[in-house]
Design a protein around this motif. Sequence first.
Motif, short mmCIF file in Angstrom:
data_model
loop_
_atom_site.label_atom_id
_atom_site.label_comp_id
_atom_site.label_asym_id
_atom_site.label_seq_id
_atom_site.Cartn_x
_atom_site.Cartn_y
_atom_site.Cartn_z
N HIS A 36 0.84 -1.21 0.00
CA HIS A 36 0.00 0.00 0.00
C HIS A 36 0.87 1.25 0.00
O HIS A 36 0.53 2.26 -0.65
N ARG A 37 1.98 1.21 0.72
CA ARG A 37 2.90 2.35 0.72
C ARG A 37 3.50 2.55 -0.67
O ARG A 37 3.64 3.69 -1.14
N VAL A 42 3.64 5.32 -6.03
CA VAL A 42 3.41 5.24 -7.48
C VAL A 42 2.41 6.30 -7.91
O VAL A 42 2.56 6.95 -8.96
N ARG A 43 1.37 6.51 -7.12
CA ARG A 43 0.40 7.56 -7.45
C ARG A 43 1.08 8.92 -7.54
O ARG A 43 0.77 9.75 -8.41
N VAL A 128 0.41 -2.57 -7.39
CA VAL A 128 1.15 -1.34 -7.64
C VAL A 128 0.25 -0.21 -8.13
O VAL A 128 0.46 0.95 -7.79
N ARG A 129 -0.76 -0.54 -8.92
CA ARG A 129 -1.54 0.52 -9.58
C ARG A 129 -2.44 1.27 -8.61
O ARG A 129 -2.90 2.38 -8.92
N GLY A 130 -2.72 0.72 -7.44
CA GLY A 130 -3.47 1.43 -6.42
C GLY A 130 -4.86 1.87 -6.85
O GLY A 130 -5.33 2.94 -6.46
N GLY A 131 -5.52 1.08 -7.69
CA GLY A 131 -6.88 1.40 -8.12
C GLY A 131 -6.95 2.15 -9.42
O GLY A 131 -8.02 2.21 -10.05
N VAL A 309 10.06 5.53 -0.85
CA VAL A 309 8.71 5.19 -0.40
C VAL A 309 8.57 5.62 1.04
O VAL A 309 9.43 5.31 1.89
N ARG A 310 7.51 6.33 1.35
CA ARG A 310 7.31 6.81 2.73
C ARG A 310 6.39 5.90 3.50
O ARG A 310 5.50 5.29 2.95
#
Length: 310
Positions: A36-37, A42-43, A128-131, A309-310
């Motif tokens: 999710h991070r 990626v977004r 990876v695409r997050g929706g 990545v945070r």
Amino acid sequence: MSEIVGLVGMSHSPFATMMPPTDPRAPGGRFLADTHRVAAAVRALAPDAVVVIGPDHFHANFYDAMPPFVLGVEAVHAFGDFDSRRGRLPVAEELAWSVRDGLAGAFDVALSFALTVDHGIVQSYEMVRGGAELPLVPLVVNTAAPPLPPLGRCVELGRALGAAISGSAYHGRVLLVASGGLSHWLPSNDPRDPAVPADRRASMIHGRRDVAAFSAAREPRVRALAGRPDAPVNAGWDAWFLDRLALSDVDAVVGLGDEGLEKDAGTGGHEVRTWLIGLAAANRPLVWTSYEPVPEWITGMGIGTTFEVR
């Protein structure tokens, strides 16, 4: 021209979608939280398309004709094995054809106008695409069925892939995703191996005749491997591999050869070919990594990115 905005390397396992932990502290919880991070990062990168490099698990390629590399350029269908996404996937066709043209001459990559992909491509793409419904270009690498493409040849393909994307007529931001590994041990997929049962050998050769029936017979055998806390995973080797990619030291991995790779990372470890291709294409080291050994999923679950990545 296209801009490569980064690489995400990510382990996949059918059990990540079939049996995700209900408690974040349970095996697999850290890996899923970190996916999710990565999706959030990626977004922020805002890619326009994704090139996904991953394997096939005898859902598209069989021993009636076993290509080392296959590029999807038009219709791409997700098979839906192990509760993964099923149906048509969006394809970045202009980018796909530019990649094909850029590789031509140096690599005879097989071409598909109607490619079936399984969880080896789909799971990491979904995570990876997050929706976001990002169009993809799938590059399927034979990592399961000997003879395998040499490790050094995979690095060469990665360099050619990076050049093909950067010189593409497609104007957009491109994310690379490498799906596979890390260490895990799977039954032999070599038809020459006398230990392979006759019915499974026949399916590996002739499975294209009825892929659904072959998959239905195979899935229960794979599902039976899940949930074992003593399943072999080599966390030490996985850490070594991630460290090599953080140093851009692909030569150390290539130097293992197939025998050395399989000895320490298992037959499933051959999937790290996708990471080698992706890192060579991105032409930059990993700067962030996450790792969790998950024997219950029979796999060392690693993530690596060439961006923070945070």
